[in-house]
Design a protein around this motif. Structure first.
Motif, PDB file in Angstrom:
ATOM      1  N   UNK A  79       0.800  -1.226   0.000  1.00  0.00           N
ATOM      2  CA  UNK A  79       0.000   0.000   0.000  1.00  0.00           C
ATOM      3  C   UNK A  79       0.836   1.282   0.000  1.00  0.00           C
ATOM      4  N   UNK A  80       2.155   1.111  -0.135  1.00  0.00           N
ATOM      5  CA  UNK A  80       3.071   2.257  -0.208  1.00  0.00           C
ATOM      6  C   UNK A  80       2.980   3.147   1.029  1.00  0.00           C
ATOM      7  N   UNK A  81       2.600   2.555   2.159  1.00  0.00           N
ATOM      8  CA  UNK A  81       2.366   3.338   3.379  1.00  0.00           C
ATOM      9  C   UNK A  81       3.632   3.983   3.926  1.00  0.00           C
ATOM     10  N   UNK A  82       4.760   3.301   3.845  1.00  0.00           N
ATOM     11  CA  UNK A  82       6.010   3.893   4.332  1.00  0.00           C
ATOM     12  C   UNK A  82       6.385   5.086   3.458  1.00  0.00           C
ATOM     13  N   UNK A  83       6.358   4.883   2.152  1.00  0.00           N
ATOM     14  CA  UNK A  83       6.740   5.955   1.219  1.00  0.00           C
ATOM     15  C   UNK A  83       5.841   7.173   1.357  1.00  0.00           C
ATOM     16  N   UNK A  84       4.553   6.955   1.559  1.00  0.00           N
ATOM     17  CA  UNK A  84       3.625   8.073   1.740  1.00  0.00           C
ATOM     18  C   UNK A  84       3.866   8.771   3.076  1.00  0.00           C
ATOM     19  N   UNK A  85       4.044   7.988   4.153  1.00  0.00           N
ATOM     20  CA  UNK A  85       4.213   8.564   5.482  1.00  0.00           C
ATOM     21  C   UNK A  85       5.514   9.350   5.614  1.00  0.00           C
ATOM     22  N   UNK A  86       6.538   8.944   4.857  1.00  0.00           N
ATOM     23  CA  UNK A  86       7.829   9.618   4.927  1.00  0.00           C
ATOM     24  C   UNK A  86       8.051  10.591   3.761  1.00  0.00           C
ATOM     25  N   UNK A  87       7.039  10.742   2.898  1.00  0.00           N
ATOM     26  CA  UNK A  87       7.096  11.744   1.829  1.00  0.00           C
ATOM     27  C   UNK A  87       8.075  11.443   0.722  1.00  0.00           C
ATOM     28  N   UNK A  88       8.278  10.154   0.409  1.00  0.00           N
ATOM     29  CA  UNK A  88       9.289   9.781  -0.585  1.00  0.00           C
ATOM     30  C   UNK A  88       8.714   8.982  -1.763  1.00  0.00           C
ATOM     31  N   UNK A 130       7.594   8.596  -5.352  1.00  0.00           N
ATOM     32  CA  UNK A 130       7.782   9.330  -6.608  1.00  0.00           C
ATOM     33  C   UNK A 130       6.484   9.342  -7.401  1.00  0.00           C
ATOM     34  N   UNK A 131       6.144  10.517  -7.960  1.00  0.00           N
ATOM     35  CA  UNK A 131       4.851  10.705  -8.603  1.00  0.00           C
ATOM     36  C   UNK A 131       4.954  11.063 -10.081  1.00  0.00           C
ATOM     37  N   UNK A 132       6.152  11.150 -10.625  1.00  0.00           N
ATOM     38  CA  UNK A 132       6.337  11.528 -12.029  1.00  0.00           C
ATOM     39  C   UNK A 132       7.234  10.501 -12.695  1.00  0.00           C
ATOM     40  N   UNK A 133       7.328  10.623 -14.025  1.00  0.00           N
ATOM     41  CA  UNK A 133       8.380   9.928 -14.737  1.00  0.00           C
ATOM     42  C   UNK A 133       8.117   8.427 -14.797  1.00  0.00           C
ATOM     43  N   UNK A 134       9.054   7.701 -15.310  1.00  0.00           N
ATOM     44  CA  UNK A 134       8.959   6.240 -15.401  1.00  0.00           C
ATOM     45  C   UNK A 134       9.087   5.577 -14.034  1.00  0.00           C
ATOM     46  N   UNK A 135       9.513   6.334 -13.016  1.00  0.00           N
ATOM     47  CA  UNK A 135       9.685   5.790 -11.676  1.00  0.00           C
ATOM     48  C   UNK A 135       8.471   6.017 -10.778  1.00  0.00           C
ATOM     49  N   UNK A 136       7.382   6.499 -11.363  1.00  0.00           N
ATOM     50  CA  UNK A 136       6.167   6.756 -10.597  1.00  0.00           C
ATOM     51  C   UNK A 136       5.757   5.499  -9.837  1.00  0.00           C
ATOM     52  N   UNK A 137       5.476   5.684  -8.549  1.00  0.00           N
ATOM     53  CA  UNK A 137       5.054   4.559  -7.718  1.00  0.00           C
ATOM     54  C   UNK A 137       6.187   3.876  -6.971  1.00  0.00           C
ATOM     55  N   UNK A 138       7.434   4.294  -7.235  1.00  0.00           N
ATOM     56  CA  UNK A 138       8.580   3.749  -6.503  1.00  0.00           C
ATOM     57  C   UNK A 138       9.002   4.735  -5.420  1.00  0.00           C
ATOM     58  N   UNK A 139       9.777   4.261  -4.488  1.00  0.00           N
ATOM     59  CA  UNK A 139      10.311   5.119  -3.429  1.00  0.00           C
ATOM     60  C   UNK A 139      11.542   5.856  -3.934  1.00  0.00           C
ATOM     61  N   UNK A 140      11.678   7.100  -3.509  1.00  0.00           N
ATOM     62  CA  UNK A 140      12.911   7.843  -3.773  1.00  0.00           C
ATOM     63  C   UNK A 140      14.004   7.281  -2.881  1.00  0.00           C
ATOM     64  N   UNK A 141      15.238   7.582  -3.219  1.00  0.00           N
ATOM     65  CA  UNK A 141      16.368   7.176  -2.385  1.00  0.00           C
ATOM     66  C   UNK A 141      16.473   8.177  -1.232  1.00  0.00           C
ATOM     67  N   UNK A 142      16.266   7.683  -0.015  1.00  0.00           N
ATOM     68  CA  UNK A 142      16.276   8.561   1.155  1.00  0.00           C
ATOM     69  C   UNK A 142      16.811   7.811   2.372  1.00  0.00           C
ATOM     70  N   UNK A 143      17.313   8.582   3.329  1.00  0.00           N
ATOM     71  CA  UNK A 143      17.853   8.028   4.567  1.00  0.00           C
ATOM     72  C   UNK A 143      17.312   8.851   5.727  1.00  0.00           C
ATOM     73  N   UNK A 144      16.787   8.164   6.730  1.00  0.00           N
ATOM     74  CA  UNK A 144      16.286   8.806   7.945  1.00  0.00           C
ATOM     75  C   UNK A 144      16.949   8.148   9.148  1.00  0.00           C
ATOM     76  N   UNK A 145      17.414   8.958  10.098  1.00  0.00           N
ATOM     77  CA  UNK A 145      17.900   8.445  11.380  1.00  0.00           C
ATOM     78  C   UNK A 145      16.899   8.919  12.428  1.00  0.00           C
ATOM     79  N   UNK A 146      16.427   7.954  13.218  1.00  0.00           N
ATOM     80  CA  UNK A 146      15.411   8.218  14.234  1.00  0.00           C
ATOM     81  C   UNK A 146      16.003   7.866  15.595  1.00  0.00           C
ATOM     82  N   UNK A 147      15.963   8.819  16.524  1.00  0.00           N
ATOM     83  CA  UNK A 147      16.515   8.530  17.850  1.00  0.00           C
ATOM     84  C   UNK A 147      15.558   7.642  18.651  1.00  0.00           C
TER      85      UNK A 147
END
Length: 169
Positions: free
Chosen positions: A110-119, A121-138
């Motif tokens: 359901x792409x819930x992680x990608x939606x919740x973290x804002x990553x 992708x909504x354009x291009x041939x990569x639409x529906x995939x996650x962007x390359x991102x890194x989050x550190x959570x304390x």
């Protein structure tokens, strides 16, 4: 609105635009064993949450292997790499690549992680995939580091992410 680039072309990202200082959303992805993998929120360990488009690309594979080695000696950190790959393909990748020090999960359902973290992708041939991102959570569940890689075909700043983990101790 957040964005990244794919081969020099702007790609819009959709979902919640969260940043450093925000609470990390608690979201569930699907593990290689088809069990739920929860990321975000407060935990006993620092979390390194990594999103990639697909483990079946050279850059994503190299990034996952690199983080697998880098976090090997960090028992203070729980690392999860999340892609849109099916859990079966992710499991095969982990087996053939010797990935043992981190968790690989899929956001395909359901792409819930990608939606919740804002990553997401909504354009291009990569639409529906996650962007390359890194989050550190304390441990308290607060995002202390965020990188959305400017060019999705490039690797992230490994040193900055690892430094953020050490500082979050």
């Amino acid at each position: 609105m957040q964005s990244t680039m794919f081969n020099g072309t702007k790609v819009t990202l959709i979902g919640d635009a969260i940043g450093v200082g925000d609470s990390a959303p608690v979201v569930t992805a699907i593990g290689t064993d088809l069990n739920d993998v929860e990321v975000g929120g407060a935990k006993d360990k620092i979390q390194l949450i990594i999103t990639v488009p697909s483990l079946d690309t050279n850059t994503c594979a190299a990034e996952t292997r690199r983080f697998n080695e880098d976090v090997n000696n960090l028992d203070i950190c729980e690392t999860t790499v999340i892609s849109m790959d099916l859990p079966f393909a992710s499991e095969r990748f982990c087996t053939t690549s010797g990935i043992e020090n981190l968790t690989v999960a899929s956001d395909y359902l359901d792409k819930s992680v990608s939606k919740a973290y804002g990553v997401l992708m909504d354009d291009n041939k990569l639409k529906g995939l996650s962007a390359r991102a890194v989050f550190v959570v304390d441990r308290s569940g607060t995002i202390v580091y965020k990188e959305i890689v400017k060019e999705v075909t490039s690797e992230p700043n490994y040193e900055a992410a690892l430094e953020a983990i050490k500082e979050a101790r």
